[in-house]
Motif scaffolding. Structure first.
Motif: not given
Length: 318
Positions: A4-10
């Motif tokens: 998800n967005l969180d994982q994508f950014i991290k």
């Protein structure tokens, strides 16, 4: 697999996200009431973009990064006192003159906040102090230079293409380049209702300004509209997104995620779509740039989000 967005950014594939503390709630009031509140929040967004553009200019390497852009996403565009009309009015007034006291207040508040805040999604340890260093020395003239593509203040004029019914470009009469683009369903009604007192210029360019917004030499620094452009286009350019009376509840989940998804894309060097510190490229020159422009790079790799309802946007993101 959870990406998800969180994982994508991290994992380094997108800009890190910071949702600002101050809400864009002055625009809930649809009249001239609280005009100072409206002007201050718009000034803050312009100061924020100027800081990112200053960071971009410092690097002086045209193969690195993107030319920063600010997006205003509004709930209403064609009603009598639409969000779009109210934002346009503030941009026109700031284009004509900047109240020094309000400017310094907006700057100081922004510096204080960034010095004491951490990312909403991203690095959870250090504060965003790196970005405030580019705000500190900004003067009113920098707003005209970085945002309005002008050396001085001026009156707003608008540019239309008779063959394009979806966009209006805005420029100052003290400059020959537009600085903002309004993109909505049909501009003819909006021109009739809001721009009668402004001078019109015509352009016969074959390509619209929106079509060429990703070009390195695109003069457009601000993009204004509603749902017309939050999906179906890709750009590395957005560094500031401002939601005005939109994305205020959980039901706005899809819209908020898609529009923020437009802003997180990153390409520090051609064809490399990860943040620079996540790229394992054995290049001495690149390593030197990374060390020399640490604060500039972090600032360009940040997406600043201004929300009407901060809690709703944070909840959706998290």
């Amino acid at each position: 697999y959870n990406f998800n967005l969180d994982q994508f950014i991290k994992s380094g594939y997108g800009k890190q996200i910071y949702v600002l503390q101050q809400e864009v709630n002055a625009f809930k009031e649809k009249t001239d009431f609280n005009e100072e509140g409206k002007r201050k929040i718009i000034l803050k967004t312009l100061i924020n973009l100027s800081a990112v553009k200053k960071a971009y200019g410092n690097i002086k390497d045209e193969n690195m990064y993107h030319n920063p852009l600010l997006i205003y996403l509004m709930n209403s565009v064609n009603t009598e006192n639409s969000d779009l009309k109210l934002v346009f009015k503030e941009l026109a007034k700031i284009g004509k003159s900047i109240d020094n006291k309000l400017f310094e207040e907006a700057k100081e508040e922004l510096i204080q906040e960034l010095n004491n805040s951490k990312y909403t999604i991203g690095d959870e340890i250090s504060t965003l102090k790196f970005a405030s260093s580019f705000i500190d020395n900004l003067k009113e003239g920098d707003i005209y230079r970085f945002i309005y593509n002008s050396e001085t203040s001026g009156n707003i004029e608008y540019v239309v293409n008779p063959n394009n019914k979806q966009e209006i470009a805005l420029k100052l009469d003290s400059s020959d380049k537009p600085f903002a683009l309004i993109k909505i369903g049909d501009v003819s009604k909006w021109i009739k209702e809001n721009l009668v007192e402004y001078k019109e210029n015509e352009t016969f360019k074959e390509e619209g300004y929106f079509e060429t917004i990703n070009d390195k030499d695109s003069p457009i620094n601000l993009l204004l509209g509603s749902r017309a452009f939050y999906e179906g286009w890709d750009s590395n350019r957005p560094n500031v997104i401002t939601f005005i009376n939109i994305g205020t509840g959980e039901e706005a989940k899809k819209f908020v995620l898609q529009s923020i998804g437009r802003g997180v894309r990153i390409e520090p060097i051609p064809n490399q779509r990860r943040r620079l510190d996540k790229l394992s490229i054995n290049d001495k020159n690149l390593q030197n740039l990374k060390d020399k422009y640490k604060n500039e790079i972090k600032t360009l790799e940040t997406l600043f989000v201004y929300a009407t309802n901060k809690k709703a946007v944070e909840t959706i993101l998290k």
